[in-house]
Design a protein around this motif. Structure first.
Motif, PDB file in Angstrom:
ATOM      1  N   VAL A 117       0.867  -1.180   0.000  1.00  0.00           N
ATOM      2  CA  VAL A 117       0.000   0.000   0.000  1.00  0.00           C
ATOM      3  C   VAL A 117       0.901   1.227   0.000  1.00  0.00           C
ATOM      4  O   VAL A 117       1.908   1.263   0.707  1.00  0.00           O
ATOM      5  CB  VAL A 117      -0.907   0.013   1.254  1.00  0.00           C
ATOM      6  CG1 VAL A 117      -1.706   1.308   1.344  1.00  0.00           C
ATOM      7  CG2 VAL A 117      -1.826  -1.197   1.254  1.00  0.00           C
ATOM      8  N   ASP A 174      -6.025  -4.635  -2.216  1.00  0.00           N
ATOM      9  CA  ASP A 174      -7.284  -4.137  -1.644  1.00  0.00           C
ATOM     10  C   ASP A 174      -7.440  -4.524  -0.176  1.00  0.00           C
ATOM     11  O   ASP A 174      -7.797  -3.698   0.667  1.00  0.00           O
ATOM     12  CB  ASP A 174      -8.482  -4.653  -2.443  1.00  0.00           C
ATOM     13  CG  ASP A 174      -8.687  -3.882  -3.735  1.00  0.00           C
ATOM     14  OD1 ASP A 174      -8.098  -2.790  -3.871  1.00  0.00           O
ATOM     15  OD2 ASP A 174      -9.427  -4.379  -4.611  1.00  0.00           O
ATOM     16  N   ALA A 175      -7.185  -5.799   0.135  1.00  0.00           N
ATOM     17  CA  ALA A 175      -7.318  -6.253   1.518  1.00  0.00           C
ATOM     18  C   ALA A 175      -6.285  -5.577   2.407  1.00  0.00           C
ATOM     19  O   ALA A 175      -6.575  -5.205   3.556  1.00  0.00           O
ATOM     20  CB  ALA A 175      -7.167  -7.776   1.595  1.00  0.00           C
ATOM     21  N   LEU A 177      -5.016  -2.626   1.934  1.00  0.00           N
ATOM     22  CA  LEU A 177      -5.442  -1.242   2.124  1.00  0.00           C
ATOM     23  C   LEU A 177      -6.512  -1.151   3.201  1.00  0.00           C
ATOM     24  O   LEU A 177      -6.477  -0.247   4.049  1.00  0.00           O
ATOM     25  CB  LEU A 177      -5.958  -0.678   0.795  1.00  0.00           C
ATOM     26  CG  LEU A 177      -6.506   0.753   0.831  1.00  0.00           C
ATOM     27  CD1 LEU A 177      -5.442   1.733   1.309  1.00  0.00           C
ATOM     28  CD2 LEU A 177      -7.023   1.158  -0.550  1.00  0.00           C
ATOM     29  N   ARG A 178      -7.457  -2.081   3.183  1.00  0.00           N
ATOM     30  CA  ARG A 178      -8.502  -2.064   4.217  1.00  0.00           C
ATOM     31  C   ARG A 178      -7.903  -2.284   5.604  1.00  0.00           C
ATOM     32  O   ARG A 178      -8.274  -1.606   6.569  1.00  0.00           O
ATOM     33  CB  ARG A 178      -9.553  -3.136   3.913  1.00  0.00           C
ATOM     34  CG  ARG A 178     -10.432  -2.809   2.695  1.00  0.00           C
ATOM     35  CD  ARG A 178     -11.644  -3.719   2.656  1.00  0.00           C
ATOM     36  NE  ARG A 178     -11.258  -5.126   2.478  1.00  0.00           N
ATOM     37  CZ  ARG A 178     -11.113  -5.713   1.302  1.00  0.00           C
ATOM     38  NH1 ARG A 178     -11.303  -5.018   0.188  1.00  0.00           N
ATOM     39  NH2 ARG A 178     -10.779  -6.993   1.216  1.00  0.00           N
ATOM     40  N   LEU A 179      -6.958  -3.228   5.713  1.00  0.00           N
ATOM     41  CA  LEU A 179      -6.331  -3.502   7.002  1.00  0.00           C
ATOM     42  C   LEU A 179      -5.543  -2.285   7.490  1.00  0.00           C
ATOM     43  O   LEU A 179      -5.646  -1.893   8.661  1.00  0.00           O
ATOM     44  CB  LEU A 179      -5.400  -4.712   6.883  1.00  0.00           C
ATOM     45  CG  LEU A 179      -4.570  -5.036   8.129  1.00  0.00           C
ATOM     46  CD1 LEU A 179      -5.473  -5.471   9.278  1.00  0.00           C
ATOM     47  CD2 LEU A 179      -3.533  -6.123   7.835  1.00  0.00           C
ATOM     48  N   THR A 181      -5.885   0.851   6.649  1.00  0.00           N
ATOM     49  CA  THR A 181      -6.773   1.971   6.958  1.00  0.00           C
ATOM     50  C   THR A 181      -7.425   1.799   8.317  1.00  0.00           C
ATOM     51  O   THR A 181      -7.468   2.735   9.127  1.00  0.00           O
ATOM     52  CB  THR A 181      -7.856   2.102   5.870  1.00  0.00           C
ATOM     53  OG1 THR A 181      -7.229   2.304   4.595  1.00  0.00           O
ATOM     54  CG2 THR A 181      -8.780   3.258   6.166  1.00  0.00           C
ATOM     55  N   ALA A 182      -7.914   0.594   8.590  1.00  0.00           N
ATOM     56  CA  ALA A 182      -8.575   0.343   9.869  1.00  0.00           C
ATOM     57  C   ALA A 182      -7.596   0.395  11.032  1.00  0.00           C
ATOM     58  O   ALA A 182      -7.891   0.976  12.087  1.00  0.00           O
ATOM     59  CB  ALA A 182      -9.276  -1.014   9.827  1.00  0.00           C
ATOM     60  N   THR A 183      -6.422  -0.187  10.838  1.00  0.00           N
ATOM     61  CA  THR A 183      -5.456  -0.270  11.937  1.00  0.00           C
ATOM     62  C   THR A 183      -4.826   1.091  12.237  1.00  0.00           C
ATOM     63  O   THR A 183      -4.862   1.570  13.378  1.00  0.00           O
ATOM     64  CB  THR A 183      -4.352  -1.283  11.597  1.00  0.00           C
ATOM     65  OG1 THR A 183      -4.945  -2.554  11.318  1.00  0.00           O
ATOM     66  CG2 THR A 183      -3.383  -1.426  12.757  1.00  0.00           C
ATOM     67  N   VAL A 192      -8.070   7.921   2.574  1.00  0.00           N
ATOM     68  CA  VAL A 192      -7.848   6.996   1.457  1.00  0.00           C
ATOM     69  C   VAL A 192      -8.092   7.745   0.159  1.00  0.00           C
ATOM     70  O   VAL A 192      -9.088   8.465   0.021  1.00  0.00           O
ATOM     71  CB  VAL A 192      -8.768   5.773   1.553  1.00  0.00           C
ATOM     72  CG1 VAL A 192      -8.631   4.897   0.309  1.00  0.00           C
ATOM     73  CG2 VAL A 192      -8.444   4.966   2.806  1.00  0.00           C
ATOM     74  N   HIS A 194      -8.181   7.346  -4.193  1.00  0.00           N
ATOM     75  CA  HIS A 194      -8.199   6.453  -5.346  1.00  0.00           C
ATOM     76  C   HIS A 194      -7.365   7.020  -6.491  1.00  0.00           C
ATOM     77  O   HIS A 194      -7.340   6.451  -7.575  1.00  0.00           O
ATOM     78  CB  HIS A 194      -9.644   6.211  -5.797  1.00  0.00           C
ATOM     79  CG  HIS A 194     -10.481   5.549  -4.737  1.00  0.00           C
ATOM     80  ND1 HIS A 194     -10.283   4.243  -4.332  1.00  0.00           N
ATOM     81  CD2 HIS A 194     -11.495   6.030  -3.973  1.00  0.00           C
ATOM     82  CE1 HIS A 194     -11.140   3.939  -3.384  1.00  0.00           C
ATOM     83  NE2 HIS A 194     -11.884   5.002  -3.146  1.00  0.00           N
TER      84      HIS A 194
END
Length: 352
Positions: A117, A174-175, A177-179, A181-183, A192, A194
């Motif tokens: 990321v 993608d996964a 990025l989600r991790l 962002t949340a962490t 975030v 695009h």
């Protein structure tokens, strides 16, 4: 969660301290006096996000596999740092927080089993002394997935790029990025985007403020306040915007800069254009900001100027253009690195 920060300097130190304060198990890599300080006294954070003394596990290289890793070393040190920690990073989501262009792509090419990321730290941090970091200007960190990958020639220094083989397929990051962002978003401001390539270019325009402090030894605010240096900064920024437009870049909106604003800035009369650096200085705040490049100079380290103004020069070459102002600024920073003496504003204005 086990979070590793590779390169506990100013930006990396801030992220590590914030993660520690949030209760995560933090490991960091460092060298020399910084490593000694972290092992003996811990890592002290001060400034706009409060005070905290963290006790991360500090070593020259990672000793355990983390759940999430953040790379914050300078661009010129990234390849070696990734090679030294390759085994610990295998299959681990990696956030590459760097200035310049192409850092995330290069990391993904070097570690193909790692989901990468891209990250852009917009907050300003200072490395005060070993074990001491401070936030001088608070702001978000932007995360995104690079829209392109570097081809082999680009990894060797060319600015040419190629599109993904299947641009409609889901990005493998993608996964990750989600991790990330949340962490990270649980303990520091995260946005975030695009349009990560556009965000990199906007940050590259912002990072134009780094060269002149490194050359003169003055803070970002003082260099912008000097009419001679502000004129140089304005011209280098306009040159960089022109190169980006030639490369088909659409600037992401960051720190008050946007694609429409930068296009107007590039076309405006020079006296009008010189107002933009003044507005940027106000956003920096009153706390003297040395900029990351001057911080490297003061520590006796090589700077990342080749990945800042130097990136503009390379991108200009790829567009069959020239960027003489940015090239001269790169040369002046290298002169300070080699000679160990700052250059007066008068001489800078004359040289550029």
């Amino acid at each position: 969660m086990r979070i590793a920060v590779i390169g506990a300097g100013a930006v990396g130190g801030v992220i590590a301290a914030l993660a520690d304060r949030a209760g995560h198990q933090v490991a960091v890599t460092a060298r020399g006096a910084q490593l000694d300080a972290l092992q003996q006294r811990g890592l002290h954070l001060s400034g706009h996000w409060g005070e905290h003394t963290a006790r991360p596990h500090a070593s020259a290289a990672l000793e355990e596999r983390p759940d999430l890793a953040v790379l914050t070393v300078k661009a010129q040190d990234a390849h070696i740092a990734l090679a030294e920690n390759a085994e610990s990073l295998r299959g681990v989501p990696l956030v590459v927080v760097q200035n310049g262009l192409g850092g995330a792509e290069a990391a993904a090419a070097q570690l193909p089993a790692t989901a990468v990321v891209g990250g852009l730290a917009l907050f300003a941090a200072s490395y005060l002394s070993p074990g001491e970091v401070s936030i001088t200007t608070p702001a978000a960190t932007y995360l995104g997935l690079p829209a392109v990958r570097l081809d082999p020639a680009a990894q060797a220094g060319s600015a040419d790029r190629v599109a993904p083989a299947n641009p409609t397929a889901p990005a493998p990051g993608d996964a990750a990025l989600r991790l990330a962002t949340a962490t990270l978003g649980a303990f520091m401001p995260i946005e975030v985007t695009h349009n990560f390539a556009g965000a990199q270019w906007t940050k590259l325009i912002v990072n134009q403020v780094n060269a002149l402090p490194a050359i003169t030894g003055h803070s970002v605010q003082n260099t912008i306040a000097d009419p001679r240096l502000r004129a140089v900064l304005t011209d280098s920024m306009r040159e960089a915007v022109g190169v980006a437009r030639a490369r088909g870049v659409h600037f992401e909106t960051l720190l008050g800069l946007s694609d429409p604003l930068l296009r107007v800035f590039a076309a405006a009369p020079r006296p009008v254009a010189r107002l933009l650096p003044l507005l940027m200085s106000r956003r920096v705040g009153k706390t003297p900001n040395p900029g990351s490049t001057l911080q490297s100079i003061r520590r006796g380290q090589l700077t990342e100027i080749d990945h800042l103004n130097g990136a503009v020069v390379r991108e200009a070459y790829a567009a069959r253009l020239e960027a003489p102002i940015n090239a001269r600024l790169v040369a002046l920073v290298h002169r300070v690195e080699a000679e160990g003496a700052f250059i007066t504003p008068t001489e800078v204005a004359r040289a550029v």
